[in-house]
Scaffold this motif. Structure first.
Motif, PDB file in Angstrom:
ATOM      1  N   TYR A 165       0.949  -1.003   0.135  1.00  0.00           N
ATOM      2  CA  TYR A 165       0.162  -0.176  -0.086  1.00  0.00           C
ATOM      3  C   TYR A 165       1.089   1.163  -0.001  1.00  0.00           C
ATOM      4  CZ  TYR A 165      -4.142  -2.500   1.154  1.00  0.00           C
ATOM      5  OH  TYR A 165      -5.194  -3.667   0.963  1.00  0.00           O
ATOM      6  N   ARG A 166       0.476   2.384  -0.824  1.00  0.00           N
ATOM      7  CA  ARG A 166       1.259   3.646  -0.497  1.00  0.00           C
ATOM      8  C   ARG A 166       0.256   4.836  -0.924  1.00  0.00           C
ATOM      9  NH1 ARG A 166       1.147   2.339  -6.346  1.00  0.00           N
ATOM     10  NH2 ARG A 166       1.366   4.418  -7.555  1.00  0.00           N
ATOM     11  N   ASN A 167       0.531   5.961  -0.330  1.00  0.00           N
ATOM     12  CA  ASN A 167       0.192   7.084  -0.415  1.00  0.00           C
ATOM     13  C   ASN A 167       0.622   7.754  -1.617  1.00  0.00           C
ATOM     14  OD1 ASN A 167      -0.401   9.894  -0.226  1.00  0.00           O
ATOM     15  ND2 ASN A 167      -0.998   9.808   1.977  1.00  0.00           N
ATOM     16  N   LYS A 168      -0.197   8.050  -2.641  1.00  0.00           N
ATOM     17  CA  LYS A 168       0.052   8.450  -3.882  1.00  0.00           C
ATOM     18  C   LYS A 168       0.943   9.691  -3.844  1.00  0.00           C
ATOM     19  CE  LYS A 168      -3.945   7.549  -5.448  1.00  0.00           C
ATOM     20  NZ  LYS A 168      -4.931   7.596  -6.350  1.00  0.00           N
ATOM     21  N   ASP A 169       0.333  10.557  -2.936  1.00  0.00           N
ATOM     22  CA  ASP A 169       0.935  12.185  -2.673  1.00  0.00           C
ATOM     23  C   ASP A 169       2.504  12.169  -2.541  1.00  0.00           C
ATOM     24  OD1 ASP A 169      -1.442  12.822  -3.594  1.00  0.00           O
ATOM     25  OD2 ASP A 169      -1.881  14.098  -1.629  1.00  0.00           O
ATOM     26  N   ILE A 170       2.674  10.765  -1.595  1.00  0.00           N
ATOM     27  CA  ILE A 170       4.263  10.789  -1.103  1.00  0.00           C
ATOM     28  C   ILE A 170       5.109  10.081  -1.880  1.00  0.00           C
ATOM     29  CG2 ILE A 170       5.520  10.386   0.997  1.00  0.00           C
ATOM     30  CD1 ILE A 170       3.525  12.433   1.406  1.00  0.00           C
ATOM     31  N   THR A 277       2.783   7.331   7.866  1.00  0.00           N
ATOM     32  CA  THR A 277       3.351   6.529   7.110  1.00  0.00           C
ATOM     33  C   THR A 277       2.891   6.618   5.573  1.00  0.00           C
ATOM     34  OG1 THR A 277       4.200   4.259   6.668  1.00  0.00           O
ATOM     35  CG2 THR A 277       2.059   4.379   7.388  1.00  0.00           C
ATOM     36  N   ALA A 278       3.636   6.510   4.700  1.00  0.00           N
ATOM     37  CA  ALA A 278       3.087   6.174   3.445  1.00  0.00           C
ATOM     38  C   ALA A 278       3.328   5.025   2.481  1.00  0.00           C
ATOM     39  CB  ALA A 278       3.923   7.389   2.511  1.00  0.00           C
ATOM     40  N   LEU A 279       3.942   4.102   3.268  1.00  0.00           N
ATOM     41  CA  LEU A 279       4.053   2.718   2.708  1.00  0.00           C
ATOM     42  C   LEU A 279       3.966   1.614   3.485  1.00  0.00           C
ATOM     43  CD1 LEU A 279       7.479   3.394   0.944  1.00  0.00           C
ATOM     44  CD2 LEU A 279       5.267   2.658  -0.323  1.00  0.00           C
ATOM     45  N   PHE A 280       3.240   0.688   3.585  1.00  0.00           N
ATOM     46  CA  PHE A 280       3.308  -0.615   4.219  1.00  0.00           C
ATOM     47  C   PHE A 280       2.888  -1.979   3.473  1.00  0.00           C
ATOM     48  CE2 PHE A 280      -1.153   1.271   4.517  1.00  0.00           C
ATOM     49  CZ  PHE A 280      -2.038   0.157   4.671  1.00  0.00           C
ATOM     50  N   VAL A 281       3.185  -2.821   4.086  1.00  0.00           N
ATOM     51  CA  VAL A 281       2.846  -4.250   3.535  1.00  0.00           C
ATOM     52  C   VAL A 281       1.652  -4.776   4.262  1.00  0.00           C
ATOM     53  CG1 VAL A 281       3.954  -6.650   3.137  1.00  0.00           C
ATOM     54  CG2 VAL A 281       5.130  -4.776   2.951  1.00  0.00           C
ATOM     55  N   GLY A 282       0.665  -5.179   3.346  1.00  0.00           N
ATOM     56  CA  GLY A 282      -0.719  -5.435   4.147  1.00  0.00           C
ATOM     57  C   GLY A 282      -1.332  -6.460   3.346  1.00  0.00           C
ATOM     58  N   ASP A 295     -11.209   9.663   5.703  1.00  0.00           N
ATOM     59  CA  ASP A 295     -11.928  10.456   5.068  1.00  0.00           C
ATOM     60  C   ASP A 295     -11.934  10.207   3.539  1.00  0.00           C
ATOM     61  OD1 ASP A 295     -12.916  11.820   7.348  1.00  0.00           O
ATOM     62  OD2 ASP A 295     -11.487  13.294   7.095  1.00  0.00           O
ATOM     63  N   ALA A 296     -12.919  10.440   2.804  1.00  0.00           N
ATOM     64  CA  ALA A 296     -12.775  10.183   1.287  1.00  0.00           C
ATOM     65  C   ALA A 296     -11.933  10.925   0.665  1.00  0.00           C
ATOM     66  CB  ALA A 296     -14.085  10.732   0.784  1.00  0.00           C
ATOM     67  N   SER A 297     -11.314  11.928   0.991  1.00  0.00           N
ATOM     68  CA  SER A 297     -10.244  12.832   0.479  1.00  0.00           C
ATOM     69  C   SER A 297      -9.028  12.151   0.850  1.00  0.00           C
ATOM     70  CB  SER A 297     -10.203  14.195   0.772  1.00  0.00           C
ATOM     71  OG  SER A 297     -10.033  14.405   2.242  1.00  0.00           O
ATOM     72  N   GLU A 298      -8.857  11.587   1.940  1.00  0.00           N
ATOM     73  CA  GLU A 298      -7.585  10.893   2.510  1.00  0.00           C
ATOM     74  C   GLU A 298      -7.455   9.681   1.793  1.00  0.00           C
ATOM     75  OE1 GLU A 298      -4.738  12.077   4.177  1.00  0.00           O
ATOM     76  OE2 GLU A 298      -5.812  14.124   3.698  1.00  0.00           O
ATOM     77  N   PHE A 299      -8.514   8.724   1.544  1.00  0.00           N
ATOM     78  CA  PHE A 299      -8.721   7.604   1.098  1.00  0.00           C
ATOM     79  C   PHE A 299      -8.305   7.502  -0.390  1.00  0.00           C
ATOM     80  CE2 PHE A 299     -11.024   4.260  -1.352  1.00  0.00           C
ATOM     81  CZ  PHE A 299     -10.358   3.013  -0.748  1.00  0.00           C
ATOM     82  N   THR A 303      -3.298   3.765  -2.645  1.00  0.00           N
ATOM     83  CA  THR A 303      -3.496   2.630  -3.551  1.00  0.00           C
ATOM     84  C   THR A 303      -2.589   1.475  -3.249  1.00  0.00           C
ATOM     85  OG1 THR A 303      -3.592   2.184  -6.016  1.00  0.00           O
ATOM     86  CG2 THR A 303      -1.621   3.426  -5.267  1.00  0.00           C
ATOM     87  N   PHE A 304      -2.694   0.567  -4.194  1.00  0.00           N
ATOM     88  CA  PHE A 304      -1.603  -0.664  -3.662  1.00  0.00           C
ATOM     89  C   PHE A 304      -1.145  -1.158  -4.989  1.00  0.00           C
ATOM     90  CE2 PHE A 304      -5.959  -2.108  -4.709  1.00  0.00           C
ATOM     91  CZ  PHE A 304      -5.854  -3.407  -5.835  1.00  0.00           C
ATOM     92  N   SER A 305      -0.265  -1.998  -4.814  1.00  0.00           N
ATOM     93  CA  SER A 305       0.509  -2.649  -6.099  1.00  0.00           C
ATOM     94  C   SER A 305       1.166  -3.987  -5.557  1.00  0.00           C
ATOM     95  CB  SER A 305       1.686  -1.768  -6.753  1.00  0.00           C
ATOM     96  OG  SER A 305       2.470  -1.464  -5.526  1.00  0.00           O
ATOM     97  N   PRO A 306       1.415  -4.626  -6.700  1.00  0.00           N
ATOM     98  CA  PRO A 306       2.113  -5.986  -6.163  1.00  0.00           C
ATOM     99  C   PRO A 306       3.358  -5.871  -5.391  1.00  0.00           C
ATOM    100  CG  PRO A 306       1.466  -6.159  -8.671  1.00  0.00           C
ATOM    101  CD  PRO A 306       1.167  -4.904  -8.153  1.00  0.00           C
ATOM    102  N   LEU A 307       3.697  -6.876  -4.468  1.00  0.00           N
ATOM    103  CA  LEU A 307       4.905  -6.715  -3.841  1.00  0.00           C
ATOM    104  C   LEU A 307       6.090  -6.682  -4.662  1.00  0.00           C
ATOM    105  CD1 LEU A 307       4.120  -9.339  -0.871  1.00  0.00           C
ATOM    106  CD2 LEU A 307       3.987  -6.803  -0.818  1.00  0.00           C
ATOM    107  N   PRO A 308       7.105  -5.823  -4.441  1.00  0.00           N
ATOM    108  CA  PRO A 308       8.341  -5.763  -5.181  1.00  0.00           C
ATOM    109  C   PRO A 308       9.057  -7.276  -5.025  1.00  0.00           C
ATOM    110  CG  PRO A 308       7.979  -3.812  -3.935  1.00  0.00           C
ATOM    111  CD  PRO A 308       6.822  -4.855  -3.406  1.00  0.00           C
ATOM    112  N   GLY A 309      10.024  -7.447  -5.916  1.00  0.00           N
ATOM    113  CA  GLY A 309      10.615  -8.415  -5.628  1.00  0.00           C
ATOM    114  C   GLY A 309      12.104  -8.220  -5.867  1.00  0.00           C
ATOM    115  N   PRO A 310      13.091  -9.020  -6.003  1.00  0.00           N
ATOM    116  CA  PRO A 310      14.501  -8.503  -6.272  1.00  0.00           C
ATOM    117  C   PRO A 310      14.698  -7.892  -7.455  1.00  0.00           C
ATOM    118  CG  PRO A 310      14.202 -11.015  -6.038  1.00  0.00           C
ATOM    119  CD  PRO A 310      13.031 -10.212  -5.671  1.00  0.00           C
ATOM    120  N   THR A 311      14.023  -8.247  -8.377  1.00  0.00           N
ATOM    121  CA  THR A 311      13.900  -7.786  -9.649  1.00  0.00           C
ATOM    122  C   THR A 311      12.592  -7.447 -10.133  1.00  0.00           C
ATOM    123  OG1 THR A 311      14.059  -9.923 -10.977  1.00  0.00           O
ATOM    124  CG2 THR A 311      16.092  -9.078 -10.320  1.00  0.00           C
ATOM    125  N   ASN A 312      12.270  -6.845 -11.368  1.00  0.00           N
ATOM    126  CA  ASN A 312      10.981  -6.542 -11.776  1.00  0.00           C
ATOM    127  C   ASN A 312      10.254  -7.890 -12.006  1.00  0.00           C
ATOM    128  OD1 ASN A 312      12.105  -4.019 -11.649  1.00  0.00           O
ATOM    129  ND2 ASN A 312      10.979  -3.357 -13.416  1.00  0.00           N
TER     130      ASN A 312
END
Length: 433
Positions: A165-170, A277-282, A295-299, A303-312
């Motif tokens: 999970y990550r905060n797109k603003d950060i 925080t702007a990043l967490f594994v969840g 709040d809706a504006s904060e939510f 967003t989220f993305s797949p867990l990073p690996g040692p390479t792409n």
């Protein structure tokens, strides 16, 4: 042949007998159904029910159980709520099952299901589920609930996966590999955040959130016979590399030192709400929790993305989930437990809680699982991997948790901590043989 469930057998009688009273009478803190119902089943459950800490989810479950018990007026369900210490709860229940004092029906975590199967304490659910229902289960789900005799001994109703999970603003761009994740964590610290958060204490989530970094390299915890192999040869090299990745996140400041004390996904929601925080594994389920918490504006910033690996190209994620199983000696109670799994948890509960179904055909049945977010989760499941169905896995996990504490606090050299974890896992394997 499919054995018809009690509710269906009684359709001509029971469904014509209304239960008087409102939902508050039928669904209480420790009972579902009328107090004077002639049949009673003890169901030990997690918060996947009316006691859920999210009011909307709790209300949804209350309605499911109310509707269910109205179709079974001659039954009452005595509910027992597990504590948050799932590992301890499951170990206690296994010992109770061995001594004949376990509840009639219970939530069994998928990662300890192999121990319950090996102990021979579970009752077969095969008579109560049709072949096409079983065939629609994801292969790792079907394998997980099936015994050596071909019978199914639980119903694995929900699955999950871990994402970033990550905060797109950060953090505007999704990190695709370990180097990019570290950089994103350090950049977020420069912007006043505490860095990437993840479970790192004595908690099953610590193992399960981290092990994808090992699996992404093609590593195996155990061999085909269930023997630990993570501390040998190429597996050891991959294992040490994955552990050092987490160690470097802490030592570089990309993750705070307090991750060594975190053992609860709720901490991540709280940090997101507090703006620390702007990043967490969840887990995938936390998307809905964030939506309810922020709040809706904060939510909208998250967003989220797949867990990073040692390479792409090297990616993995852990897939877990909960099952419903029966320890009852009375066949009627086994059947009634199976009906709870069928009628409440197999689909309806997935929809209420947003928990990913384990049957492929259910993704098209419920609108909630057709959203872009859930389609992304379903796609990520294609790279998912379940914990090995080996009796020694719980002890491997325990040793990884101990090892992680030593490494994240800098108390011990990584290779030494890995060797100790492997030696202890082998001792446990020899004891279980």
């Amino acid at each position: 042949m499919l054995k018809i469930l009690t509710g269906a057998l009684a359709a001509g009688v029971a469904l014509l007998v209304p239960i008087a009273g409102n939902a508050d009478d039928l669904v209480t803190n420790n009972r579902i159904g009328l107090a004077d119902a002639p049949n009673k089943l003890v169901f030990r459950m997690t918060t996947d029910g009316p006691a859920n800490n999210m009011p909307e989810t709790a209300g949804g479950y209350k309605k499911l159980f109310e509707d269910f018990i109205k179709k079974h007026p001659d039954w009452q369900i005595e509910t027992q709520l597990m504590t948050g210490d799932i590992g301890q709860e499951q170990a206690r229940m296994l010992e109770q099952a061995k001594s004949g004092t376990a509840p009639d029906c219970a939530a069994v975590d998928s990662f300890v299901l192999p121990l319950f199967k090996k102990a021979g304490v579970l009752k077969s659910f095969s008579p109560y589920f049709q072949k096409d229902e079983i065939s629609q289960l994801f292969p790792f789900i079907r394998d997980g609930i099936t015994g050596d005799d071909g019978q199914i001994y639980a119903w694995w109703w929900s699955t999950d996966l871990r994402v970033l999970y990550r905060n797109k603003d950060i953090v505007p761009n999704a990190p695709a590999n370990w180097d990019e994740l570290k950089k994103a964590g350090l950049d977020s610290v420069k912007k006043g955040m505490e860095g990437i958060l993840f479970n790192g204490s004595r908690y099953e989530g610590t193992t399960f959130d981290w092990v994808a970094n090992f699996w992404a390299q093609g590593g195996d915890l155990v061999d085909k016979n269930g023997k630990p192999v993570f501390g040998e040869g190429e597996n050891k090299a991959k294992f040490v590399k994955a552990v050092n990745f987490y160690r470097d996140l802490v030592e570089s400041g990309a993750a705070p030192k307090r991750v060594a004390t975190i053992g609860n996904y709720d901490d991540f929601n709280a940090a997101a709400a507090a703006g620390t925080t702007a990043l967490f594994v969840g887990g995938n389920w936390q998307l809905g929790q964030l939506k309810s918490t922020l709040d809706a504006s904060e939510f909208a910033k998250w967003t989220f993305s797949p867990l990073p690996g040692p390479t792409n190209d090297e990616r993995s994620t852990g897939t877990g989930g909960w099952t419903v199983a029966s320890f009852a000696s009375d066949p009627k109670k086994v059947e009634f437990c199976a009906s709870i799994a069928r009628d409440i948890y197999m689909g309806p509960a997935n929809e209420v809680q947003g928990q990913l179904p384990t049957r492929a055909d259910l993704y098209g049945k419920y609108e909630i699982f057709s959203t872009p977010e859930n389609k992304a989760f379903a796609e990520a499941l294609q790279k998912g991997r379940a914990r090995p169905g080996a009796p020694v896995y719980p002890e491997i996990s325990n040793q990884i948790q101990i090892m992680m504490g030593k490494v994240l606090t800098g108390a011990e050299d990584t290779e030494k901590a890995v060797d100790e974890a492997f030696a202890a896992s082998m001792t446990a394997y020899d004891r279980l043989k």
